[in-house]
Design a protein around this motif. Structure first.
Motif, PDB file in Angstrom:
ATOM      1  N   GLY A 199      44.590  47.304  54.972  1.00  0.00           N
ATOM      2  CA  GLY A 199      44.287  46.195  54.854  1.00  0.00           C
ATOM      3  C   GLY A 199      43.050  45.500  55.164  1.00  0.00           C
ATOM      4  O   GLY A 199      43.140  44.054  55.997  1.00  0.00           O
ATOM      5  N   LYS A 200      42.214  45.822  55.315  1.00  0.00           N
ATOM      6  CA  LYS A 200      40.957  45.010  55.657  1.00  0.00           C
ATOM      7  C   LYS A 200      39.417  45.269  54.585  1.00  0.00           C
ATOM      8  O   LYS A 200      39.852  45.921  53.929  1.00  0.00           O
ATOM      9  CB  LYS A 200      40.460  45.925  57.519  1.00  0.00           C
ATOM     10  CG  LYS A 200      39.501  47.176  57.378  1.00  0.00           C
ATOM     11  CD  LYS A 200      39.992  48.008  58.017  1.00  0.00           C
ATOM     12  CE  LYS A 200      39.107  49.381  58.438  1.00  0.00           C
ATOM     13  NZ  LYS A 200      38.337  49.453  59.396  1.00  0.00           N
ATOM     14  N   TRP A 201      38.944  44.163  55.329  1.00  0.00           N
ATOM     15  CA  TRP A 201      37.294  44.184  54.288  1.00  0.00           C
ATOM     16  C   TRP A 201      36.427  44.825  54.928  1.00  0.00           C
ATOM     17  O   TRP A 201      36.416  45.440  55.712  1.00  0.00           O
ATOM     18  CB  TRP A 201      37.362  42.372  53.260  1.00  0.00           C
ATOM     19  CG  TRP A 201      38.318  42.296  53.067  1.00  0.00           C
ATOM     20  CD1 TRP A 201      39.091  41.004  53.303  1.00  0.00           C
ATOM     21  CD2 TRP A 201      38.478  42.459  51.170  1.00  0.00           C
ATOM     22  NE1 TRP A 201      39.523  40.248  52.279  1.00  0.00           N
ATOM     23  CE2 TRP A 201      39.693  41.639  51.290  1.00  0.00           C
ATOM     24  CE3 TRP A 201      37.519  42.947  50.809  1.00  0.00           C
ATOM     25  CZ2 TRP A 201      39.506  40.838  50.027  1.00  0.00           C
ATOM     26  CZ3 TRP A 201      38.395  42.739  49.412  1.00  0.00           C
ATOM     27  CH2 TRP A 201      38.737  42.028  49.284  1.00  0.00           C
ATOM     28  N   SER A 226      46.224  40.945  50.026  1.00  0.00           N
ATOM     29  CA  SER A 226      45.032  41.523  51.320  1.00  0.00           C
ATOM     30  C   SER A 226      45.010  40.265  52.431  1.00  0.00           C
ATOM     31  O   SER A 226      45.093  39.049  51.590  1.00  0.00           O
ATOM     32  CB  SER A 226      43.580  41.386  50.276  1.00  0.00           C
ATOM     33  OG  SER A 226      42.990  40.306  49.492  1.00  0.00           O
ATOM     34  N   THR A 235      41.469  35.673  48.514  1.00  0.00           N
ATOM     35  CA  THR A 235      42.159  36.319  49.254  1.00  0.00           C
ATOM     36  C   THR A 235      43.256  36.837  47.558  1.00  0.00           C
ATOM     37  O   THR A 235      43.071  35.665  47.482  1.00  0.00           O
ATOM     38  CB  THR A 235      43.561  35.559  49.337  1.00  0.00           C
ATOM     39  OG1 THR A 235      42.676  34.687  50.765  1.00  0.00           O
ATOM     40  CG2 THR A 235      44.441  36.186  49.649  1.00  0.00           C
ATOM     41  N   GLN A 240      50.956  37.554  48.075  1.00  0.00           N
ATOM     42  CA  GLN A 240      49.579  38.118  48.478  1.00  0.00           C
ATOM     43  C   GLN A 240      49.478  39.375  49.180  1.00  0.00           C
ATOM     44  O   GLN A 240      50.561  40.243  49.077  1.00  0.00           O
ATOM     45  CB  GLN A 240      49.023  37.336  50.096  1.00  0.00           C
ATOM     46  CG  GLN A 240      48.067  37.330  51.135  1.00  0.00           C
ATOM     47  CD  GLN A 240      47.990  36.717  52.385  1.00  0.00           C
ATOM     48  OE1 GLN A 240      48.220  35.552  52.355  1.00  0.00           O
ATOM     49  NE2 GLN A 240      47.186  37.125  53.436  1.00  0.00           N
ATOM     50  N   LEU A 280      37.930  46.498  49.367  1.00  0.00           N
ATOM     51  CA  LEU A 280      39.451  46.020  49.631  1.00  0.00           C
ATOM     52  C   LEU A 280      39.861  47.426  50.369  1.00  0.00           C
ATOM     53  O   LEU A 280      39.827  48.263  49.235  1.00  0.00           O
ATOM     54  CB  LEU A 280      40.286  44.890  49.397  1.00  0.00           C
ATOM     55  CG  LEU A 280      42.015  45.330  50.040  1.00  0.00           C
ATOM     56  CD1 LEU A 280      41.557  44.688  51.340  1.00  0.00           C
ATOM     57  CD2 LEU A 280      42.703  44.688  48.364  1.00  0.00           C
ATOM     58  N   ASP A 281      40.015  47.989  51.961  1.00  0.00           N
ATOM     59  CA  ASP A 281      40.851  49.383  52.054  1.00  0.00           C
ATOM     60  C   ASP A 281      41.748  48.880  52.200  1.00  0.00           C
ATOM     61  O   ASP A 281      42.930  47.947  52.944  1.00  0.00           O
ATOM     62  CB  ASP A 281      40.054  49.287  53.677  1.00  0.00           C
ATOM     63  CG  ASP A 281      40.762  50.832  53.894  1.00  0.00           C
ATOM     64  OD1 ASP A 281      41.461  51.542  53.484  1.00  0.00           O
ATOM     65  OD2 ASP A 281      39.924  51.335  55.301  1.00  0.00           O
ATOM     66  N   GLN A 282      42.838  49.604  51.078  1.00  0.00           N
ATOM     67  CA  GLN A 282      44.259  49.237  50.681  1.00  0.00           C
ATOM     68  C   GLN A 282      44.932  49.729  52.326  1.00  0.00           C
ATOM     69  O   GLN A 282      46.227  49.311  52.419  1.00  0.00           O
ATOM     70  CB  GLN A 282      44.269  49.373  49.412  1.00  0.00           C
ATOM     71  CG  GLN A 282      43.723  48.718  48.411  1.00  0.00           C
ATOM     72  CD  GLN A 282      44.607  48.893  46.809  1.00  0.00           C
ATOM     73  OE1 GLN A 282      45.073  49.266  46.919  1.00  0.00           O
ATOM     74  NE2 GLN A 282      43.568  49.024  46.097  1.00  0.00           N
ATOM     75  N   TYR A 331      46.379  40.450  38.210  1.00  0.00           N
ATOM     76  CA  TYR A 331      46.042  39.761  39.740  1.00  0.00           C
ATOM     77  C   TYR A 331      44.616  38.810  40.135  1.00  0.00           C
ATOM     78  O   TYR A 331      43.980  38.711  39.205  1.00  0.00           O
ATOM     79  CB  TYR A 331      45.057  41.201  40.715  1.00  0.00           C
ATOM     80  CG  TYR A 331      45.827  42.527  41.245  1.00  0.00           C
ATOM     81  CD1 TYR A 331      45.700  42.730  42.616  1.00  0.00           C
ATOM     82  CD2 TYR A 331      46.011  43.415  40.571  1.00  0.00           C
ATOM     83  CE1 TYR A 331      47.250  43.667  42.689  1.00  0.00           C
ATOM     84  CE2 TYR A 331      47.390  43.907  40.508  1.00  0.00           C
ATOM     85  CZ  TYR A 331      47.870  44.827  41.973  1.00  0.00           C
ATOM     86  OH  TYR A 331      48.326  45.256  42.535  1.00  0.00           O
TER      87      TYR A 331
END
Length: 436
Positions: free
Chosen positions: A351-353, A275, A261, A273, A346-348, A254
């Motif tokens: 998909g948000k920070w 995030s 990003t 990509q 990162l809230d996988q 990663y």
């Protein structure tokens, strides 16, 4: 003064260390209850268990300690066999970077351990009795090792006040925390300054078969790829030369760019990509894995000016990406003073920070080779919710050098790590090694 080097092949002790989940398996075997007040003695355990336990030992230290207990244990586990060293990288380097007509880069591996004293003495409150971090750097070709500072990666040296020149690992339990890699010039042990971060992917990962491969960030943000034995570096993602950090997370490579990003690299060398952009306004982003989650630490500088050239440089008519001409770039960010840090998780799933304002008991360590996290609960007298990082400072009459700093998320202050109340976490016993 000379750096500390030694050979671990002569160290024996009837204790061993293993990381999760192996140690859970072994501990369950060793704590079978006979009664509420008693446990089975090690010597009374069935002999059939020892070969099973021995199969879970993979490091040289663990195997040596296991085999040193008694003849039964020694016969249940064969001696440690050093894995064959990977082929030396065939990439060519600028002679000016090493001061030699022909420069050869060697692969070094560093392992960070948590050191725990095996002498239980409640009356002793010295720094030597408290757990601390130790980093061992190993030349994978010669096997030679030396001690490094776990934050700055600078060599630790003998203290002038030391009464002993012996570092005895028999007095400690070693718990492995992480591994990292780096390229250096072999004869003079000089870092390749233009290679900022390097990760080595094990065999059978990413579909490369039995070949070990390297991903690296070089020349101020380019992403490169090479198999061991390749004479040229492959420039991955020519559309983006602004990557800040690289990490191996869940067996994948990663990267994070200057916009925050996160992307992962496929076996086809495609950067995918992972995030949304963080859009952080800091000058440098770090990737940190903590409790199976990915975090980005955004570092803010007092002043940042970029003087290096983007794009393709040439040296005597040759292509920079194919020759890896080092010494032509200068990382201006490393010369700027840090003034603040922001942490994002990162809230996988969504998909948000998430803006993280409190790390709890966690300590983030942003070292020169790889960033990682540890729990402050494993180190006596250390508080969490802080970030260790490296900063270049100038001392009177001396050249600039890397020094360790600590940022406290609670009050937003930056201090010298050496003067912080939890500094013993990264400092070896002062009786035999010099401080940072």
């Amino acid at each position: 003064m000379l750096g500390l080097t030694f050979n671990l092949g002569l160290i024996l002790h009837p204790f061993w260390s293993m990381s999760q989940p192996t140690d859970i398996f072994v501990l369950r075997l060793l704590t079978v209850k006979k009664s509420p007040m008693d446990t089975v003695k090690w010597s009374n355990l069935p002999k059939e268990l020892w070969p099973i336990i021995g199969k879970f030992l993979h490091s040289r230290i663990d195997v040596l300690r296991f085999r040193s207990v008694c003849s039964i244990w020694r016969s249940s586990r064969p001696p440690f066999q050093r894995p064959p060293a990977p082929p030396r990288p065939a990439l060519r380097f600028s002679p000016a970077a090493a001061g030699e007509a022909k420069s050869e880069a060697l692969l070094f591996q560093s392992t960070t351990y948590r050191m725990e004293s095996l002498t239980d003495d409640d009356r002793c409150c010295s720094s030597q009795s408290k757990p601390w971090l130790m980093q061992l750097e190993e030349d994978l070709n010669s096997g030679e090792m030396r001690l490094l500072h776990p934050v700055t990666n600078s060599p630790l040296r003998y203290s002038p006040n030391s009464t002993s020149m012996v570092f005895n690992l028999l007095d400690f339990r070693l718990v492995e925390l992480r591994k990292s890699h780096g390229l250096k010039f072999g004869k003079n042990n000089v870092d390749l300054k233009s290679v900022h971060k390097l990760v080595v992917m094990p065999c059978d990962h990413l579909g490369f078969g039995d070949e070990c491969v390297m991903f690296m960030l070089y020349n101020e943000g380019k992403l490169g790829f090479a198999r061991f034995g390749d004479e040229k570096l492959t420039h991955v993602d020519e559309q983006n030369s602004h990557y800040d950090d690289i990490i191996v997370y869940k067996d994948q490579c990663y990267v994070v760019d200057k916009w925050g990003t996160i992307s992962w690299v496929s076996s086809a060398l495609q950067v995918i990509q992972f995030s949304p952009p963080l859009c952080g306004f800091g000058g440098r982003k770090y990737l940190v894995e903590c409790r199976d989650d990915l975090y980005v630490v955004d570092q803010f500088f007092e002043k940042v000016s970029y003087h290096h050239e983007r794009g393709m440089l040439r040296y005597q008519g040759r292509d920079l990406d194919n020759e890896l001409i080092f010494g032509q770039h200068h990382n201006s960010r490393s010369e700027a003073d840090a003034v603040d840090f922001k942490v994002y998780k990162l809230d996988q799933e969504w998909g948000k920070w998430i803006n993280v304002r409190n790390l709890g008991d966690q300590v983030f360590i942003l070292s020169n080779d790889v960033s990682f996290s540890v729990s402050a609960r494993e180190f006596a007298g250390v508080k969490g919710n802080c970030i260790f990082f490296v900063e270049r400072v100038a001392s009177p009459g001396r050249a600039k050098r890397d020094c360790s700093r600590v940022f406290n998320l609670e009050d937003g202050r930056i201090r010298n790590l050496a003067s912080w109340c939890g500094s013993q976490m990264v400092q070896p016993p002062s009786t035999w090694l010099g401080p940072d």
